[in-house]
Design a protein around this motif. Structure first.
Motif, short mmCIF file in Angstrom:
data_model
loop_
_atom_site.label_atom_id
_atom_site.label_comp_id
_atom_site.label_asym_id
_atom_site.label_seq_id
_atom_site.Cartn_x
_atom_site.Cartn_y
_atom_site.Cartn_z
N ALA A 116 0.99 -0.89 -0.28
CA ALA A 116 0.00 0.45 -0.02
C ALA A 116 0.83 1.51 -0.03
N GLY A 117 2.36 1.20 1.03
CA GLY A 117 2.30 2.38 0.69
C GLY A 117 3.33 2.54 -0.46
N VAL A 118 3.91 1.77 -1.16
CA VAL A 118 4.53 1.92 -2.48
C VAL A 118 3.82 2.60 -3.22
N TRP A 119 2.39 1.60 -3.44
CA TRP A 119 1.20 2.05 -4.15
C TRP A 119 1.29 3.75 -4.01
N VAL A 120 0.99 4.02 -3.04
CA VAL A 120 0.81 5.65 -3.01
C VAL A 120 1.67 6.65 -3.47
N ALA A 121 3.45 5.93 -2.91
CA ALA A 121 4.06 7.16 -2.95
C ALA A 121 5.00 6.80 -4.73
N THR A 122 4.41 6.51 -4.96
CA THR A 122 4.94 5.98 -6.77
C THR A 122 3.59 6.05 -7.67
N ASN A 123 2.68 6.11 -6.88
CA ASN A 123 1.27 6.49 -8.07
C ASN A 123 0.54 8.15 -7.67
N GLN A 136 -2.68 17.39 2.09
CA GLN A 136 -0.98 16.52 1.63
C GLN A 136 -0.72 17.58 3.19
N ARG A 137 0.98 18.84 2.52
CA ARG A 137 1.35 19.20 2.72
C ARG A 137 1.21 19.84 4.46
N GLU A 138 0.16 19.94 4.81
CA GLU A 138 -0.58 20.38 5.78
C GLU A 138 0.08 19.07 7.07
N TYR A 139 -0.49 17.77 6.17
CA TYR A 139 -0.53 16.51 6.99
C TYR A 139 1.00 16.52 7.38
N VAL A 140 1.74 16.23 6.57
CA VAL A 140 3.39 15.99 6.29
C VAL A 140 3.71 17.08 7.65
N ASP A 141 3.81 18.62 7.21
CA ASP A 141 4.64 19.36 7.80
C ASP A 141 4.71 19.71 9.01
N ASN A 142 2.54 19.44 9.85
CA ASN A 142 2.65 19.62 11.11
C ASN A 142 1.39 18.75 11.67
N ALA A 143 0.62 18.65 10.67
CA ALA A 143 -0.68 17.80 11.54
C ALA A 143 -0.18 16.19 12.27
N VAL A 190 -2.05 2.38 7.46
CA VAL A 190 -0.75 2.78 8.03
C VAL A 190 0.24 2.92 7.09
N GLY A 191 0.22 1.60 5.88
CA GLY A 191 0.67 2.05 4.42
C GLY A 191 0.54 3.60 3.65
N ASN A 192 -0.56 3.34 3.45
CA ASN A 192 -1.36 4.87 2.82
C ASN A 192 -0.70 6.14 3.51
N ILE A 193 0.34 5.87 5.40
CA ILE A 193 0.26 7.71 5.64
C ILE A 193 1.40 7.49 5.19
N GLY A 194 2.29 5.80 5.03
CA GLY A 194 3.93 5.92 5.03
C GLY A 194 4.02 6.32 3.18
N GLY A 195 3.43 5.57 3.13
CA GLY A 195 3.67 6.10 1.35
C GLY A 195 3.51 7.43 1.07
N MET A 196 2.62 8.36 1.59
CA MET A 196 2.34 9.37 1.43
C MET A 196 3.44 10.49 2.54
N MET A 197 3.73 10.21 3.42
CA MET A 197 5.25 10.81 3.95
C MET A 197 6.46 10.47 3.24
N ALA A 198 6.60 9.32 2.31
CA ALA A 198 7.69 9.39 1.33
C ALA A 198 7.71 10.05 0.56
N ALA A 199 6.79 10.32 -0.21
CA ALA A 199 6.40 11.15 -1.16
C ALA A 199 6.54 12.33 -1.23
N HIS A 200 6.84 12.61 0.39
CA HIS A 200 6.75 14.23 0.45
C HIS A 200 7.94 14.04 1.12
N ASP A 201 8.78 13.61 0.73
CA ASP A 201 10.34 13.19 0.87
C ASP A 201 10.55 12.96 2.47
N LEU A 203 9.48 10.68 4.95
CA LEU A 203 9.58 9.07 5.45
C LEU A 203 10.46 9.22 6.66
N ASP A 204 11.61 9.90 6.81
CA ASP A 204 12.15 9.30 8.39
C ASP A 204 11.39 10.31 9.50
#
Length: 329
Positions: A116-123, A136-143, A190-201, A203-204
């Motif tokens: 799921a994570g790879v699919w979201v991160a690459t699609n 997405q940006r608000e979630y990754v940066d703050n939420a 879990v995979g979707n959230i991880g994939g979205m975080m990875a897509a926005h660099d 993942l760490d």
């Protein structure tokens, strides 16, 4: 009824009953006498309550009858011994019996989460289907990071929420569908959230915030899924046992797993509430989470193996479960 006259007639038998209830050891004849006097005293108590309910006499005789009943039936061992046995024997035995089921659920869960994570991160289409780009940006940066608000209130909320979900997973195990849906939904989430975080660099950030508490929390989720599926399997393939007995034995034992997971999730909640969102260095947080996970597996494998070898299953003893009857001789 003349209460004074009634007491005078029966006082000697009541006194004798009191002596027998206080005796540390009794002969066979004294045990028979104790039962006989107890029955007579219980009848006397009923008579006094209905004919001359003097509060003082009723109270005194009620206490005598209660002590005699305890002496005949036997007293239960102190409750703290039950608690100790439950914690150091019953719960780890159940976790130990579930160990391979837990590993199987873990492998399946992680496989689904990674896919799921790879699919979201690459699609890009899958990524945008989760939420709009600005969100997405608000979630990754703050939420995502601000969710982990250190404190006892947050820890308690996480604990009760997760304990309820794992209990429901086990409770719906007989359907076979409940645990699978619970595992699938959590793995995809879990995979979707991880994939979205990875897509926005980021993942760490995802891994360093999930890992401290997630190692133990997800293990508790795996145990819950394993317990639910094992109940379903007992119903589906009971083996040499009758289907009803197999289901009853596994359900009772795995209800113990639900109770045990309350404690596991309490520890995970403390880590999530006080470590994950703290100012500690990221590697210190992960080290604390790893220590909590290691403690769980040591508890399961060391105490659990010992308990299982001693015959512990997590179920009721055979006589209490109704599978055997006491016999004389």
């Amino acid at each position: 009824m003349d209460l004074d006259a009634y007491q005078a007639v029966h006082a000697a038998s009541w006194q004798r009953l009191d002596e027998l209830t206080r005796a540390r050891r009794r002969t066979g004849a004294e045990a028979d006498e104790l039962v006989r006097l107890y029955q007579a005293a219980a009848t006397d108590l009923s008579t006094i309550r209905s004919a001359a309910p003097d509060p003082e006499t009723v109270t005194r005789l009620s206490q005598l009858v209660a002590r005699a009943r305890a002496a005949i039936a036997g007293t239960h061992e102190p409750s703290w011994r039950d608690v100790v046995r439950f914690v150091v024997s019953t719960v780890p035995a159940v976790f130990y019996r579930l160990r391979w089921w837990t590993v199987g659920v873990m492998v399946a869960f992680l496989a689904v989460a990674v896919v799921a994570g790879v699919w979201v991160a690459t699609n890009p289409d899958a990524l945008d289907a989760l939420m709009p780009p600005a969100a997405q940006r608000e979630y990754v940066d703050n939420a995502f990071a601000s969710y982990y608000d250190p404190g006892i209130g947050f820890a308690a909320t996480v604990w009760t929420h997760n304990a309820l979900l794992t209990a429901l997973c086990i409770g719906t195990g007989i359907t076979g569908v409940g645990p699978v849906y619970f595992m699938w939904a959590n793995a995809v989430s879990v995979g979707n959230i991880g994939g979205m975080m990875a897509a926005h660099d980021a993942l760490d950030v995802f891994l360093t915030l999930i890992a401290p508490h997630g190692m133990l929390e997800l293990t508790a989720v795996f145990v819950a899924g394993a317990a639910g599926l094992k109940v379903f399997w007992a119903w589906l393939a009971p083996g040499p046992r009758t289907r009803g007995r197999a289901l009853a034995e596994e359900a009772r034992a795995l209800f113990t797993a639900a109770i045990g997971l309350v404690g596991v999730l309490a520890l995970s909640g403390l880590v999530e509430g006080f470590v994950t969102g703290s100012d500690l260095l990221w590697w210190v947080k992960i080290l604390i989470g790893a220590a909590a996970l290691a403690a769980f597996w040591v508890y399961t494998l060391v105490l659990g193996r010992r308990a299982v070898r001693a015959g512990e299953t997590g179920d009721l003893e055979a006589d209490r479960a109704g599978y055997s009857l006491a016999v004389a001789g």
